[in-house]
Scaffold this active site. Sequence first.
Site, mmCIF file in Angstrom:
data_model
loop_
_atom_site.group_PDB
_atom_site.id
_atom_site.type_symbol
_atom_site.label_atom_id
_atom_site.label_comp_id
_atom_site.label_asym_id
_atom_site.label_seq_id
_atom_site.Cartn_x
_atom_site.Cartn_y
_atom_site.Cartn_z
ATOM 1 N N HIS A 1 126.250 33.307 121.571
ATOM 2 C CA HIS A 1 126.469 34.129 123.308
ATOM 3 C C HIS A 1 127.451 35.024 124.069
ATOM 4 O O HIS A 1 127.069 34.776 125.245
ATOM 5 C CB HIS A 1 124.721 33.980 123.631
ATOM 6 C CG HIS A 1 123.773 34.020 122.775
ATOM 7 N ND1 HIS A 1 122.995 34.856 122.473
ATOM 8 C CD2 HIS A 1 123.431 32.870 122.029
ATOM 9 C CE1 HIS A 1 121.835 34.481 120.822
ATOM 10 N NE2 HIS A 1 121.992 33.234 121.225
ATOM 11 N N CYS B 1 134.714 12.739 155.741
ATOM 12 C CA CYS B 1 135.347 11.973 157.271
ATOM 13 C C CYS B 1 134.407 10.053 156.949
ATOM 14 O O CYS B 1 133.619 9.935 156.564
ATOM 15 C CB CYS B 1 134.931 12.782 158.050
ATOM 16 S SG CYS B 1 134.318 14.624 158.071
ATOM 17 N N LYS C 1 134.351 11.611 148.671
ATOM 18 C CA LYS C 1 133.285 11.005 148.240
ATOM 19 C C LYS C 1 131.397 11.090 148.552
ATOM 20 O O LYS C 1 130.680 11.693 147.511
ATOM 21 C CB LYS C 1 133.275 9.197 148.886
ATOM 22 C CG LYS C 1 132.030 8.953 147.301
ATOM 23 C CD LYS C 1 132.301 8.653 146.306
ATOM 24 C CE LYS C 1 131.678 7.673 145.571
ATOM 25 N NZ LYS C 1 131.252 7.880 144.394
ATOM 26 N N TRP D 1 137.970 14.994 156.420
ATOM 27 C CA TRP D 1 137.845 15.814 155.089
ATOM 28 C C TRP D 1 137.959 17.248 155.805
ATOM 29 O O TRP D 1 136.583 17.617 156.384
ATOM 30 C CB TRP D 1 136.064 16.026 154.616
ATOM 31 C CG TRP D 1 136.680 16.541 153.264
ATOM 32 C CD1 TRP D 1 137.065 16.279 152.236
ATOM 33 C CD2 TRP D 1 135.736 17.436 152.903
ATOM 34 N NE1 TRP D 1 136.887 17.449 150.969
ATOM 35 C CE2 TRP D 1 136.325 17.520 151.500
ATOM 36 C CE3 TRP D 1 134.888 17.586 153.982
ATOM 37 C CZ2 TRP D 1 135.419 19.133 151.253
ATOM 38 C CZ3 TRP D 1 134.250 19.284 153.201
ATOM 39 C CH2 TRP D 1 134.534 20.014 151.630
ATOM 40 N N ARG E 1 136.435 9.181 151.842
ATOM 41 C CA ARG E 1 135.444 9.623 152.452
ATOM 42 C C ARG E 1 135.606 11.207 152.776
ATOM 43 O O ARG E 1 135.217 11.978 153.448
ATOM 44 C CB ARG E 1 134.280 8.711 153.873
ATOM 45 C CG ARG E 1 133.597 7.921 152.991
ATOM 46 C CD ARG E 1 132.977 7.240 154.240
ATOM 47 N NE ARG E 1 132.189 8.697 154.781
ATOM 48 C CZ ARG E 1 131.248 8.124 154.673
ATOM 49 N NH1 ARG E 1 130.247 7.355 153.382
ATOM 50 N NH2 ARG E 1 129.673 8.998 155.431
ATOM 51 N N GLU F 1 128.086 16.519 132.665
ATOM 52 C CA GLU F 1 129.002 15.930 133.561
ATOM 53 C C GLU F 1 130.293 15.161 132.798
ATOM 54 O O GLU F 1 130.869 15.293 133.635
ATOM 55 C CB GLU F 1 127.889 14.296 133.661
ATOM 56 C CG GLU F 1 128.257 13.615 133.622
ATOM 57 C CD GLU F 1 128.487 13.244 135.902
ATOM 58 O OE1 GLU F 1 129.260 12.865 136.311
ATOM 59 O OE2 GLU F 1 128.194 14.367 135.819
ATOM 60 N N GLU G 1 137.147 17.807 138.213
ATOM 61 C CA GLU G 1 137.325 16.609 139.486
ATOM 62 C C GLU G 1 139.021 15.969 139.819
ATOM 63 O O GLU G 1 139.951 16.048 140.569
ATOM 64 C CB GLU G 1 136.032 15.777 139.673
ATOM 65 C CG GLU G 1 134.868 16.704 139.985
ATOM 66 C CD GLU G 1 134.065 15.244 139.735
ATOM 67 O OE1 GLU G 1 133.440 15.141 141.679
ATOM 68 O OE2 GLU G 1 134.111 14.259 138.859
ATOM 69 N N LYS H 1 133.504 15.986 135.075
ATOM 70 C CA LYS H 1 134.564 14.749 135.674
ATOM 71 C C LYS H 1 136.404 14.916 135.837
ATOM 72 O O LYS H 1 136.802 15.084 136.283
ATOM 73 C CB LYS H 1 134.409 13.521 134.746
ATOM 74 C CG LYS H 1 133.156 13.107 134.288
ATOM 75 C CD LYS H 1 132.950 11.715 135.993
ATOM 76 C CE LYS H 1 132.395 11.710 136.694
ATOM 77 N NZ LYS H 1 131.619 12.902 137.437
ATOM 78 N N ASN I 1 131.462 13.655 162.290
ATOM 79 C CA ASN I 1 131.633 13.863 161.088
ATOM 80 C C ASN I 1 129.860 14.790 160.947
ATOM 81 O O ASN I 1 129.547 14.513 161.701
ATOM 82 C CB ASN I 1 130.636 12.508 159.865
ATOM 83 C CG ASN I 1 131.960 11.715 160.243
ATOM 84 O OD1 ASN I 1 133.395 11.883 160.413
ATOM 85 N ND2 ASN I 1 131.630 10.226 159.233
ATOM 86 N N GLY I 2 130.074 15.606 160.277
ATOM 87 C CA GLY I 2 129.415 16.723 160.195
ATOM 88 C C GLY I 2 129.762 18.038 160.907
ATOM 89 O O GLY I 2 130.635 18.045 161.216
#
Length: 608
Positions: A508, A2, A603, A78, A27, A485, A492, A489, A104-105
């Site tokens: 395996h 947020c 973010k 968010w 955010r 990574e 995402e 990417k 926020n939180g």
Amino acid sequence: MCGIVGYIGKRDTAPLLLEGLQRLEYRGYDSAGIAIQVTSGGKPAGLKTAKAKGRVRDLEERVPKRFAGTSGIAHTRWATHGAPNDVNAHPHLDPEEKVAVVHNGIIDNAAELRAKLTADGVTFVSDTDTEVLAHLIARAQGERLEARVQEALRHIEGTYGIAVLHADFPERIVVARNGSPVVLGIGENEMFVASDVAALVSHTRQVVTLDDGEMATIKAGDYRTYTTEGSRTSSSPETVEYAAESYDMGGHDTYMHKEIAEQADAVDRVLRGRIDDRFATVHLGGLNLDPRDARAVRRVKILGCGTSYHAGMIGAQMIEELARIPADAEPASEFRYRNPVVDPDTLYIAVSQSGETYDALAAVQELKRKGARVLGVINVVGSAIAREADGGVYVHAGPEICVVSTKCFTNTVVSFGLLALHLGRTRDLSVKDGKRIIEGLRRLPGQIAEILAQEEEIAKLAQEYAEAHSMLFIGRVRGFPVALEASLKLKEVSYIHAEAYPASELKHGPLALIEPAMPTVAIVPDDDLLEKNRAALEEIKARSGRILAVAHQEQEKADHTILVPKNEDELDPILMGIPLQLLAYHTALTLGRDIDKPRNLAKSVTVE
């Protein structure tokens, strides 16, 4: 998560707040809202709000033309509690519309408080936890707004960064922080507040960052800070390192593309002034780790989340190889819940781009409580983890706006290379090997530029592989974190399902998935495991799998090979991930994704 923006001064507030929200939209971007202390005849005339599901541009369409005022707060969300819609968007008000709160939180005891307030006759209109706070402030007693906010916060369990407007106190905004960032911007006869300096730098570069448990009152002409218990605190303004232009796209179509393109310069910046040729080592002045302490370290544990965790995995390998200290990486989100043994001879390193990642911050606080030595590898100066840690390394990647991290990941891994070299030279790494690593570090910016020059060819490959519904990424030892990574990417930003496995694990289980419709991306460095990696390609090709290799030389069994310049073995992972950033970017572009703002993501993850 947020974004919070607030302003008090003499300028028309709504345009300033909307501009700030646009800079913070990375955010959180599922709904947005604004509350203004409006004026009539030059006098305060109460609060007015506008809220909208969707992006900031949707909110702009809702803001009335007559929305004049000289103080206000705004928020881009968010979602955590309640679906993204107009009603759940912040700010939240009390029934009399005198109190407006952005938050926020997460309020952990929101359900309990909601039940008590409902029993007292309060009617809730949203599904959010934040509305509880608006009602608590409205019902609190006190002659000053600060006292009412403090009284409300005594009932709150959880994390918050808040800003509060009250119609009866039109000359001030009250803010508070516990686990979610709040930054004050100091102007001339005007004051700002935000959850990120990105919203402030167009207007001021003088900022005050609140600590957990700290509050502030901002007025047009001044500010004061104090604890939630009321004790005054001393907070002096600091100058923000980067100017407003650093937060713009700079001629690129997306922030992600801009930030990928900035990596050569960013790596040059993190190296600048740190290399010591005389002793074949580096200077890391912020470590606060003298040679005696460094030699006493018996183990290194690196903690991070997502991309930072993957950077930590590469960092752990570098530390083991160069310093010969046992090292490993672990998700910070898991570490503090498994009651870990905290060893006084272990050096703990917390990795976070923002320095505010809640899981990493909570792990640092738990480690500090148990007497551990904790370093931070952080991009944001003055962030929470930077202040909590005993020392650390700033990665100097510069502002990173795209939700998907690229240049910050690369600079974080380079920073681990510097740290590994420092620890190694303090211990048993020879001058010869120290010089070899330094020469390799110096080659990185030019080699990154070489890779970025292949963008057109990588874009063509992305168009071919964008048709896949799932992809497999493989690598061995140094290559495995790169595969992790790269798969993250792709997930995402393109929403294509991707998995990463050690190449040695193919037999395996994962080989069952191999077919022409499921391509494999293989990390194949030219090191002592080259033939082992080639054997893995043979296994995939024997089962009609398509292969895209990232390698230092053409791979006969691969359908396509992206060539990467060779560096020192220990530093090769830094380079091998960069073409896969471009692959993810162009795959997403081909599929028409919202590249800078992927669905469901934000973010800075400042909640659990």
